[in-house]
Design a protein around this motif. Structure first.
Motif, PDB file in Angstrom:
ATOM      1  N   HIS A 228       0.910  -1.174  -0.006  1.00  0.00           N
ATOM      2  CA  HIS A 228      -0.207   0.048   0.038  1.00  0.00           C
ATOM      3  C   HIS A 228       0.753   1.199   0.189  1.00  0.00           C
ATOM      4  O   HIS A 228       0.686   2.325  -0.657  1.00  0.00           O
ATOM      5  CB  HIS A 228      -1.060   0.268   1.242  1.00  0.00           C
ATOM      6  CG  HIS A 228      -1.883   1.287   1.360  1.00  0.00           C
ATOM      7  ND1 HIS A 228      -3.068   1.448   0.572  1.00  0.00           N
ATOM      8  CD2 HIS A 228      -1.647   2.334   2.079  1.00  0.00           C
ATOM      9  CE1 HIS A 228      -3.326   2.625   0.901  1.00  0.00           C
ATOM     10  NE2 HIS A 228      -2.812   3.238   1.819  1.00  0.00           N
TER      11      HIS A 228
ATOM     12  N   ASP B  86      -5.319  -7.582  -4.846  1.00  0.00           N
ATOM     13  CA  ASP B  86      -6.708  -7.383  -4.126  1.00  0.00           C
ATOM     14  C   ASP B  86      -7.708  -8.440  -4.862  1.00  0.00           C
ATOM     15  O   ASP B  86      -8.463  -8.906  -4.336  1.00  0.00           O
ATOM     16  CB  ASP B  86      -6.938  -6.025  -4.457  1.00  0.00           C
ATOM     17  CG  ASP B  86      -6.430  -5.031  -3.449  1.00  0.00           C
ATOM     18  OD1 ASP B  86      -5.911  -5.425  -2.548  1.00  0.00           O
ATOM     19  OD2 ASP B  86      -6.735  -3.741  -3.574  1.00  0.00           O
TER      20      ASP B  86
ATOM     21  N   ARG C 191      -2.855 -10.236   3.172  1.00  0.00           N
ATOM     22  CA  ARG C 191      -4.012  -9.565   3.338  1.00  0.00           C
ATOM     23  C   ARG C 191      -5.142 -10.370   4.042  1.00  0.00           C
ATOM     24  O   ARG C 191      -5.638  -9.899   5.147  1.00  0.00           O
ATOM     25  CB  ARG C 191      -4.741  -8.768   2.317  1.00  0.00           C
ATOM     26  CG  ARG C 191      -6.001  -7.970   2.349  1.00  0.00           C
ATOM     27  CD  ARG C 191      -6.127  -6.872   1.575  1.00  0.00           C
ATOM     28  NE  ARG C 191      -7.148  -6.214   2.120  1.00  0.00           N
ATOM     29  CZ  ARG C 191      -7.737  -4.965   1.258  1.00  0.00           C
ATOM     30  NH1 ARG C 191      -6.670  -4.617   0.474  1.00  0.00           N
ATOM     31  NH2 ARG C 191      -8.485  -4.289   1.759  1.00  0.00           N
TER      32      ARG C 191
ATOM     33  N   PRO D  97     -11.640  -7.734   3.393  1.00  0.00           N
ATOM     34  CA  PRO D  97     -11.513  -6.994   5.040  1.00  0.00           C
ATOM     35  C   PRO D  97     -10.513  -6.016   4.885  1.00  0.00           C
ATOM     36  O   PRO D  97      -9.664  -5.921   4.011  1.00  0.00           O
ATOM     37  CB  PRO D  97     -11.171  -8.489   5.657  1.00  0.00           C
ATOM     38  CG  PRO D  97     -10.488  -9.358   4.719  1.00  0.00           C
ATOM     39  CD  PRO D  97     -11.105  -8.951   3.456  1.00  0.00           C
ATOM     40  N   GLU D  98     -10.502  -5.380   5.951  1.00  0.00           N
ATOM     41  CA  GLU D  98      -9.610  -4.153   6.416  1.00  0.00           C
ATOM     42  C   GLU D  98      -8.237  -4.926   6.285  1.00  0.00           C
ATOM     43  O   GLU D  98      -8.000  -6.115   6.874  1.00  0.00           O
ATOM     44  CB  GLU D  98      -9.921  -3.443   7.320  1.00  0.00           C
ATOM     45  CG  GLU D  98      -9.339  -2.310   7.780  1.00  0.00           C
ATOM     46  CD  GLU D  98      -9.595  -1.301   7.167  1.00  0.00           C
ATOM     47  OE1 GLU D  98      -8.922  -0.178   7.103  1.00  0.00           O
ATOM     48  OE2 GLU D  98     -10.819  -1.118   6.559  1.00  0.00           O
ATOM     49  N   ALA D  99      -7.165  -4.354   5.664  1.00  0.00           N
ATOM     50  CA  ALA D  99      -5.976  -4.802   5.445  1.00  0.00           C
ATOM     51  C   ALA D  99      -5.402  -4.806   6.816  1.00  0.00           C
ATOM     52  O   ALA D  99      -5.480  -3.573   7.608  1.00  0.00           O
ATOM     53  CB  ALA D  99      -5.159  -4.137   4.331  1.00  0.00           C
ATOM     54  N   PRO D 100      -4.748  -5.873   7.437  1.00  0.00           N
ATOM     55  CA  PRO D 100      -3.915  -5.495   8.645  1.00  0.00           C
ATOM     56  C   PRO D 100      -2.824  -4.566   8.668  1.00  0.00           C
ATOM     57  O   PRO D 100      -2.004  -4.551   7.800  1.00  0.00           O
ATOM     58  CB  PRO D 100      -3.582  -6.902   8.935  1.00  0.00           C
ATOM     59  CG  PRO D 100      -3.330  -7.466   7.580  1.00  0.00           C
ATOM     60  CD  PRO D 100      -4.560  -6.943   6.737  1.00  0.00           C
ATOM     61  N   THR D 101      -2.853  -3.550   9.748  1.00  0.00           N
ATOM     62  CA  THR D 101      -1.791  -2.582   9.868  1.00  0.00           C
ATOM     63  C   THR D 101      -0.606  -3.178  10.519  1.00  0.00           C
ATOM     64  O   THR D 101       0.439  -2.877  10.476  1.00  0.00           O
ATOM     65  CB  THR D 101      -2.322  -1.468  10.411  1.00  0.00           C
ATOM     66  OG1 THR D 101      -2.804  -1.752  11.758  1.00  0.00           O
ATOM     67  CG2 THR D 101      -3.273  -0.839   9.450  1.00  0.00           C
TER      68      THR D 101
END
Length: 515
Positions: free
Chosen positions: A19, A54, A90, A157-161
């Motif tokens: 990202h 993605d 992801r 889902p929200e990408a892990p930070t």
């Protein structure tokens, strides 16, 4: 020779890394792919790499891939494999790249061990995949073409930070003999290795690296390819090694760095196009091997290109010990100094630190070293060190030289003999193309050293061919280390990364000659 502290991680997760690159340089070239068999080419920007990642993540979700699940990959080098690594990162799932050189039974043993949900493969492995995916409990058969054509609208889902402790990659260290064993690389291991490797090699966004080694090994994937992408550099990715295509890429696409192994170095320097290929674009050729034969190194260095060794293993990232380019000419045979943030110890056979100047087993502790084998077997000792099984000596300047594998050490008449020491010397003889030394049982001495030699000129293999080589050792090597037997072969058996298969040589020596 390197700064002791580990460099900062480029991100806290694989998706976070990609990202960030898309935010800063979406249109910059990330991967330029070449199918060396068909001369088909494809260019992938960082934006395209992210978009495909993605899409693959959505496809994997639709096919039921959940956090912790495994997805196996069987195919030649392709940008989609790298996209799949980020896609599975992801989803907090795991990529299992399979060694394309194995047999169906060996692949089957790996799949039995890690039980992947999917097997992605390219068309060249359609038949094998049909066998591997046939039956209850086997993975879903998915061709690369179908995967790339997938276009689900599923929300991601929200990408892990923060996913440093999440398993991301299983790489098998065995599978041709014995029970397959997989090192579990977390996202944190991979990101730490990228940072270490990028710093040591001086990688920047201005670089172009040429990748010709298979991505199913950590050498091809993790020494240059992922580190280059992590800093925004361009990767020239070939489907497989071809010396003609490699030399053409150097001449026409002008990479600044490339990673090779002994077998590919020899293939390049022996190629008819070697002398006509302009090499000035290369600031360094990095070589992934414990021990490098001197002749191809000298051939590159004679043309102004240093060859720098990097030592490591599947479990260590693999970037552990490296030889800086400025020391390549003065430290032939050495693998250099510990990389930043990497702690190296040499251990004696009693597990204690080996005395200064003596041979010991390399033990590695670093943030890029795996903690477990699949599924949850510890890979480290109580102090967090991985025991490599490789034997080395440390010079007064702190550099390390690998002298062999602990299991390959020869004990002859009570004396320890390290094969690499003999191999390196014999390989400098002008008549020798390559050499390997193994131990063979002996009633008098317990074991004796056997030199297996490939000659540069097969016509020189008349009776007594070994006499000049024996004479060459006089005054250069202690007599107790001399090979007691000399065997000539047309070629040495090697693994996919060019390492000599010593077990195969020993089996060959034990086989009676045909009548």
């Amino acid at each position: 020779m390197f700064t002791p502290d580990a460099p900062a991680l480029p991100a806290r997760s694989l998706p976070g890394l990609l990202h960030g690159l898309v935010q800063t340089q979406p249109d910059a070239p990330a991967i330029r792919w070449l199918d060396t068999a068909t001369d088909t080419r494809s260019d992938w920007s960082f934006a395209r790499l992210n978009a495909v990642a993605d899409t693959l993540a959505r496809c994997f979700m639709v096919l039921g891939v959940l956090p912790g699940d495994r997805v196996a990959w069987l195919g030649l080098n392709h940008p989609a494999l790298i996209a799949a690594l980020f896609a599975l990162g992801r989803l907090e799932a795991v990529l299992v790249p399979l060694n394309t050189r194995l047999a169906v039974a060996e692949w089957s043993a790996v799949l039995d061990d890690c039980t992947p949900k999917l097997l992605v493969h390219d068309t060249s492995f359609n038949e094998a995949a049909g066998v591997l995916c046939d039956g209850p409990g086997r993975p879903v058969d998915l061709t690369l073409d179908h995967l790339l054509a997938c276009a689900p609208s599923t929300l991601l889902p929200e990408a892990p930070t923060e996913a440093l402790d999440r398993p991301a990659l299983l790489v098998y260290t065995s599978g041709t003999t014995g029970t397959p064993k997989a090192a579990v690389h977390t996202q944190g291991n991979l990101l730490a290795n990228m940072a270490i490797a990028a710093q040591v090699q001086g990688l920047t966004a201005e670089d172009t690296v040429l990748t010709v080694l298979p991505l199913f090994h950590v050498g091809g994937l993790c020494i240059q390819t992922l580190p280059a992408l992590s800093v925004g550099a361009t990767v020239l990715l070939h489907s497989r090694f071809d010396p003609t295509a490699t030399l053409r890429a150097i001449a026409e696409e002008r990479p600044s760095l490339t990673l090779q192994v002994p077998a590919t170095l020899q293939a390049l320097t022996a190629h008819p196009g070697w002398t006509a290929t302009e090499l000035s674009c290369l600031r360094t050729v990095w070589a992934g091997s414990s021990v490098l034969p001197p002749e191809p190194l000298k051939a590159f260095m004679a043309r102004g290109v240093p060859v720098s060794n990097v030592y490591g293993s599947t479990e260590t990232g693999p970037f552990s010990i490296a030889l800086p380019p400025e020391h390549a000419a003065t430290h032939l045979g050495s693998c250099g100094w510990p990389a930043p943030g990497v702690d190296i110890r040499l251990l004696g056979f009693d597990g204690r630190p080996a005395p200064a100047g003596q041979v010991g087993e390399i033990a590695v502790r670093a943030p890029n070293v795996v903690a477990t084998y699949w599924p949850d077997r510890p890979a480290l000792d109580a102090d967090g060190f991985f025991h490599s099984g490789d034997l080395a000596q440390q010079a007064a300047d702190g550099s390390f030289t690998v002298v062999g594998r602990a299991k390959d050490m020869i004990i002859s008449g009570g004396e320890n003999i390290y094969p690499a020491e003999i191999e390196n010397l014999i390989a400098t003889h002008p008549a020798v193309a390559e050499c390997s030394v193994v131990g063979q049982a002996d009633a008098r001495w317990g074991e004796v050293a056997v030199a297996v030699v490939v000659l540069r000129d097969a016509s020189a293999a008349a009776e007594g061919w070994d006499a000049p080589l024996r004479a060459f050792l006089d005054g250069r090597l202690a007599r107790y280390k001399w090979p007691r037997r000399w065997v000539r072969l047309e070629a040495l058996p090697r693994t996919a990364l060019g390492k000599v298969q010593k077990a195969a040589l020993k089996a060959l020596l034990e086989t009676p000659p045909a009548n």
